[in-house]
Design an enzyme around this catalytic site. Structure first.
Site, PDB file in Angstrom:
ATOM      1  N   CYS A 253      31.370  44.958  38.107  1.00 16.57           N
ATOM      2  CA  CYS A 253      32.772  44.505  38.080  1.00 16.57           C
ATOM      3  C   CYS A 253      32.955  43.297  37.162  1.00 16.57           C
ATOM      4  O   CYS A 253      34.094  42.847  36.958  1.00 16.57           O
ATOM      5  CB  CYS A 253      33.230  44.103  39.483  1.00 16.57           C
TER       6      CYS A 253
ATOM      7  N   HIS B 230      37.221  48.120  48.257  1.00 17.66           N
ATOM      8  CA  HIS B 230      37.272  49.579  48.339  1.00 17.66           C
ATOM      9  C   HIS B 230      38.016  49.970  49.611  1.00 17.66           C
ATOM     10  O   HIS B 230      37.730  51.008  50.206  1.00 17.66           O
ATOM     11  CB  HIS B 230      35.858  50.162  48.362  1.00 17.66           C
TER      12      HIS B 230
ATOM     13  N   GLU C 207      58.129  41.386  55.246  1.00 19.93           N
ATOM     14  CA  GLU C 207      57.801  39.969  55.373  1.00 19.93           C
ATOM     15  C   GLU C 207      56.560  39.557  54.562  1.00 19.93           C
ATOM     16  O   GLU C 207      56.550  38.511  53.914  1.00 19.93           O
ATOM     17  CB  GLU C 207      57.603  39.622  56.861  1.00 19.93           C
TER      18      GLU C 207
HETATM   19  C1  LIG Z   1      29.172  52.760  45.879  1.00 16.74           C
HETATM   20  S1  LIG Z   1      29.812  51.529  44.904  1.00 16.74           S
HETATM   21  C2  LIG Z   1      30.171  52.211  43.321  1.00 16.74           C
HETATM   22  C3  LIG Z   1      30.424  51.188  42.260  1.00 16.74           C
HETATM   23  C4  LIG Z   1      31.627  50.333  42.573  1.00 16.74           C
HETATM   24  O1  LIG Z   1      32.736  50.822  42.669  1.00 16.74           O
HETATM   25  C5  LIG Z   1      31.483  48.921  42.767  1.00 16.74           C
HETATM   26  O2  LIG Z   1      32.453  48.227  43.063  1.00 16.74           O
HETATM   27  C6  LIG Z   1      30.113  48.381  42.620  1.00 16.74           C
HETATM   28  O3  LIG Z   1      30.029  47.127  42.170  1.00 16.74           O
HETATM   29  P1  LIG Z   1      28.630  46.386  42.018  1.00 16.74           P
HETATM   30  O4  LIG Z   1      29.019  44.947  42.256  1.00 16.74           O
HETATM   31  O5  LIG Z   1      27.670  46.859  43.058  1.00 16.74           O
HETATM   32  O6  LIG Z   1      28.131  46.629  40.636  1.00 16.74           O
HETATM   33 ZN   LIG Z   2      34.390  49.387  42.897  1.00 18.92          ZN
END
Ligand SMILES: CSCCC(=O)C(=O)COP(=O)(O)O
Ligand SMILES: [Zn+2]
Length: 239
Positions: free
Chosen positions: A95, A114, A137
């Site tokens: 990310c 997620h 609100e």
């Molecule tokens: C099963 S997680 C798939 C990858 C993802 O969506 C995510 O947010 C993973 O982030 P990471 O920090 O583990 O690279």
């Molecule tokens: Zn993700």
């Protein structure tokens, strides 16, 4: 300009070692444990990054986010875009490019969840590139930067939706475009994936992520009941 000299092992350790529970390396661990209980960062996905001065703290990729320790953290210099701390053999969160897009907007922290509610809201929005909600609100917890105030109860809040990609890091371009198209937004939904939320500080990012998640859940439940989340308030017709 010459590359800065790499930090020694001791200097790298010092970056993530503190008795202060509010130190970013400690806070990321604590908040990820909380977020795990909300279903926001299960199965290693999702996470949070915090910026303190020039240092950006990032968790590793593909690890159980509720079991992080401060020593697992990467530290990236914002100004030089170089890692000050790289705990081997880990890799920084996938990310990271998305977090950097939020920092380019002046954020102090960015949360990626997620949450089922975020995913469902992108599904009920069927092919639309924006989700709207009004007359609720909890909208009042979301800042409206261009107006230098927060949204009001009667305002319509718009959150852009982008399409998911095979790799998380490939979302950056469309996330940046969504931020350009919706310059007031502090969140971007990713269809069938989740949401990125950022704020001026870690506490503002957390509050906003909670408000957004509440609004997403409400919208999903309203839609199930045949109600329009962006619809008008019904007039009172009976006393
Ligand atoms: C099963 S997680 C798939 C990858 C993802 O969506 C995510 O947010 C993973 O982030 P990471 O920090 O583990 O690279
Ligand atoms: Zn993700």
């Amino acid at each position: 300009m010459a590359e800065p000299a790499p930090l020694s092992e001791e200097e790298q350790t010092a970056l993530v070692t503190s008795d202060d529970p509010h130190h970013p390396a400690n806070l990321i661990c604590e908040l990820c444990r909380n977020f795990y209980t909300l279903g926001w960062v299960t199965g290693t996905g999702g996470g949070i990054s915090i910026k303190q001065d020039d240092n950006i703290y990032i968790a590793p990729s593909g690890v159980q986010k509720e079991r992080l320790s401060p020593q697992d953290m990467f530290v990236l210099s914002h100004s030089t875009n170089t890692y000050l701390r790289t705990p081997t053999p880990l890799k920084p969160s996938a990310c990271t490019p998305l977090f950097l897009a939020a920092y380019a907007k002046g954020a102090g922290a960015c949360i990626h969840t997620h949450s089922h509610w975020a995913v469902l809201v992108t599904l009920i929005s069927r092919g639309k590139s924006v989700f709207r909600i009004a007359n609720t609100e909890m909208i009042k917890g979301i800042p409206w930067p261009s107006r230098k105030k927060y949204y009001g109860f009667h305002d319509t809040l718009e959150i852009p939706i982008i399409e998911n990609t095979a790799k998380e890091e490939d979302l950056r371009e469309s996330l940046e475009k969504a931020i350009q198209d919706y310059p007031d937004t502090s969140a971007v939904l990713v269809r069938r994936h989740g949401v990125y939320v950022w704020g001026d500080t870690v506490w503002k990012a957390k509050t906003q992520a909670e408000c957004y998640d509440y609004l997403f859940q409400l919208a999903v439940e309203m839609t199930k009941l045949g109600l329009d989340p962006a619809g008008p308030i019904e007039p009172v017709t009976e006393s």
